[in-house]
Design a protein around this motif. Structure first.
Motif, PDB file in Angstrom:
ATOM      1  N   LEU A 156       4.427 -99.068  22.900  1.00 17.31           N
ATOM      2  CA  LEU A 156       3.174 -98.408  23.256  1.00 17.31           C
ATOM      3  C   LEU A 156       2.936 -98.405  24.763  1.00 17.31           C
ATOM      4  O   LEU A 156       2.506 -97.390  25.316  1.00 17.31           O
ATOM      5  CB  LEU A 156       2.001 -99.059  22.527  1.00 17.31           C
ATOM      6  CG  LEU A 156       2.001 -98.862  21.010  1.00 17.31           C
ATOM      7  CD1 LEU A 156       0.816 -99.565  20.374  1.00 17.31           C
ATOM      8  CD2 LEU A 156       2.019 -97.396  20.642  1.00 17.31           C
TER       9      LEU A 156
ATOM     10  N   GLU B 250      -3.551-101.853  27.766  1.00  9.91           N
ATOM     11  CA  GLU B 250      -4.407-100.932  28.512  1.00  9.91           C
ATOM     12  C   GLU B 250      -3.614-100.345  29.671  1.00  9.91           C
ATOM     13  O   GLU B 250      -2.935-101.079  30.387  1.00  9.91           O
ATOM     14  CB  GLU B 250      -5.618-101.660  29.086  1.00  9.91           C
ATOM     15  CG  GLU B 250      -6.504-102.323  28.052  1.00  9.91           C
ATOM     16  CD  GLU B 250      -7.468-103.273  28.701  1.00  9.91           C
ATOM     17  OE1 GLU B 250      -8.481-102.804  29.258  1.00  9.91           O
ATOM     18  OE2 GLU B 250      -7.203-104.492  28.670  1.00  9.91           O
TER      19      GLU B 250
ATOM     20  N   VAL C  24       1.531 -93.338  19.118  1.00 14.95           N
ATOM     21  CA  VAL C  24       0.494 -94.332  19.378  1.00 14.95           C
ATOM     22  C   VAL C  24      -0.451 -94.422  18.183  1.00 14.95           C
ATOM     23  O   VAL C  24      -0.773 -95.516  17.706  1.00 14.95           O
ATOM     24  CB  VAL C  24      -0.276 -93.998  20.677  1.00 14.95           C
ATOM     25  CG1 VAL C  24      -1.483 -94.907  20.847  1.00 14.95           C
ATOM     26  CG2 VAL C  24       0.648 -94.089  21.896  1.00 14.95           C
ATOM     27  N   GLU C  25      -0.878 -93.282  17.699  1.00 18.01           N
ATOM     28  CA  GLU C  25      -1.785 -93.238  16.544  1.00 18.01           C
ATOM     29  C   GLU C  25      -1.167 -93.911  15.314  1.00 18.01           C
ATOM     30  O   GLU C  25      -1.845 -94.590  14.548  1.00 18.01           O
ATOM     31  CB  GLU C  25      -2.125 -91.778  16.218  1.00 18.01           C
ATOM     32  CG  GLU C  25      -2.903 -91.623  14.954  1.00 18.01           C
ATOM     33  CD  GLU C  25      -4.270 -91.023  15.191  1.00 18.01           C
ATOM     34  OE1 GLU C  25      -4.757 -90.387  14.254  1.00 18.01           O
ATOM     35  OE2 GLU C  25      -4.839 -91.195  16.261  1.00 18.01           O
TER      36      GLU C  25
ATOM     37  N   ALA D 287      -0.492 -98.128  16.446  1.00 14.62           N
ATOM     38  CA  ALA D 287      -1.646 -98.955  16.812  1.00 14.62           C
ATOM     39  C   ALA D 287      -2.637 -99.067  15.650  1.00 14.62           C
ATOM     40  O   ALA D 287      -2.808 -98.135  14.872  1.00 14.62           O
ATOM     41  CB  ALA D 287      -2.341 -98.343  18.027  1.00 14.62           C
TER      42      ALA D 287
ATOM     43  N   TRP E 232      -6.830 -97.006  18.790  1.00 15.49           N
ATOM     44  CA  TRP E 232      -6.588 -96.651  20.186  1.00 15.49           C
ATOM     45  C   TRP E 232      -7.702 -95.732  20.648  1.00 15.49           C
ATOM     46  O   TRP E 232      -8.434 -95.172  19.842  1.00 15.49           O
ATOM     47  CB  TRP E 232      -5.209 -96.009  20.382  1.00 15.49           C
ATOM     48  CG  TRP E 232      -5.105 -94.590  19.898  1.00 15.49           C
ATOM     49  CD1 TRP E 232      -4.880 -94.176  18.622  1.00 15.49           C
ATOM     50  CD2 TRP E 232      -5.235 -93.407  20.692  1.00 15.49           C
ATOM     51  NE1 TRP E 232      -4.863 -92.803  18.563  1.00 15.49           N
ATOM     52  CE2 TRP E 232      -5.074 -92.301  19.829  1.00 15.49           C
ATOM     53  CE3 TRP E 232      -5.469 -93.164  22.048  1.00 15.49           C
ATOM     54  CZ2 TRP E 232      -5.147 -90.991  20.271  1.00 15.49           C
ATOM     55  CZ3 TRP E 232      -5.543 -91.858  22.493  1.00 15.49           C
ATOM     56  CH2 TRP E 232      -5.375 -90.788  21.606  1.00 15.49           C
TER      57      TRP E 232
ATOM     58  N   TRP F 256      -6.247 -97.292  25.839  1.00 18.09           N
ATOM     59  CA  TRP F 256      -5.963 -98.595  25.242  1.00 18.09           C
ATOM     60  C   TRP F 256      -5.415 -98.436  23.828  1.00 18.09           C
ATOM     61  O   TRP F 256      -5.652 -97.420  23.166  1.00 18.09           O
ATOM     62  CB  TRP F 256      -7.235 -99.457  25.220  1.00 18.09           C
ATOM     63  CG  TRP F 256      -8.363 -98.858  24.438  1.00 18.09           C
ATOM     64  CD1 TRP F 256      -9.333 -98.026  24.906  1.00 18.09           C
ATOM     65  CD2 TRP F 256      -8.612 -98.999  23.034  1.00 18.09           C
ATOM     66  NE1 TRP F 256     -10.177 -97.643  23.885  1.00 18.09           N
ATOM     67  CE2 TRP F 256      -9.760 -98.236  22.725  1.00 18.09           C
ATOM     68  CE3 TRP F 256      -7.984 -99.697  22.008  1.00 18.09           C
ATOM     69  CZ2 TRP F 256     -10.281 -98.163  21.438  1.00 18.09           C
ATOM     70  CZ3 TRP F 256      -8.495 -99.616  20.724  1.00 18.09           C
ATOM     71  CH2 TRP F 256      -9.648 -98.847  20.459  1.00 18.09           C
ATOM     72  N   ALA F 257      -4.673 -99.447  23.411  1.00 21.10           N
ATOM     73  CA  ALA F 257      -4.136 -99.480  22.055  1.00 21.10           C
ATOM     74  C   ALA F 257      -4.122-100.925  21.569  1.00 21.10           C
ATOM     75  O   ALA F 257      -3.725-101.827  22.308  1.00 21.10           O
ATOM     76  CB  ALA F 257      -2.723 -98.901  22.016  1.00 21.10           C
TER      77      ALA F 257
END
Length: 133
Positions: free
Chosen positions: A45, A79, A106-107, A110, A113, A126-127
């Motif tokens: 990430l 972050e 990322v979706e 994480a 996020w 952020w994640a």
């Protein structure tokens, strides 16, 4: 125990690898298993978010900031901050397109996020990486 480290890097492609190594080293030093899924996901990430800054950040910006926070439950917060004010957004990506899938990754990885505005100082993407991914 909560542990946090932040660092600034030049807005240059070589900084993406450095961000990965520093996040990996910090999390390993703080007790995350070097071969653990949470550490691997955090590194992935930070790589994606740092790449977005390098590719899409403001041209006049010389540096960006990366922060990693290890939370008491074993999860960690990644972050990446820059001076840009444009929020990244998920977009529809065609099957044969070579770019544009990063935020989808990322979706998927994480637990959550998002984007925090820093006002005239840009934004932080952020994640949250769960302890057991």
């Amino acid at each position: 125990m909560l542990r946090r480290n932040s660092f600034r890097l030049p807005r240059h492609p070589a900084s993406v690898g450095l961000a990965r190594r520093r996040v990996r080293d910090h999390l390993a030093d703080w007790g995350h298993a070097p071969d653990g899924r949470a550490l691997a996901d955090a590194v992935l990430l930070v790589s994606e978010l740092a790449t977005n800054v390098v590719r899409h950040g403001p041209l006049v910006e010389r540096e960006f900031e990366v922060a990693v926070t290890a939370l008491a439950d074993g999860s960690c917060l990644i972050e990446v901050s820059d001076e840009g004010r444009v929020e990244p957004r998920l977009r529809v990506v065609g099957e044969w397109e070579e770019t544009g899938r990063g935020l989808h990754m990322v979706e998927h990885i994480a637990a959550a996020w998002g984007v925090w505005s820093r006002g005239r100082h840009g934004k932080t993407v952020w994640a949250l990486v769960p302890a057991t991914a």
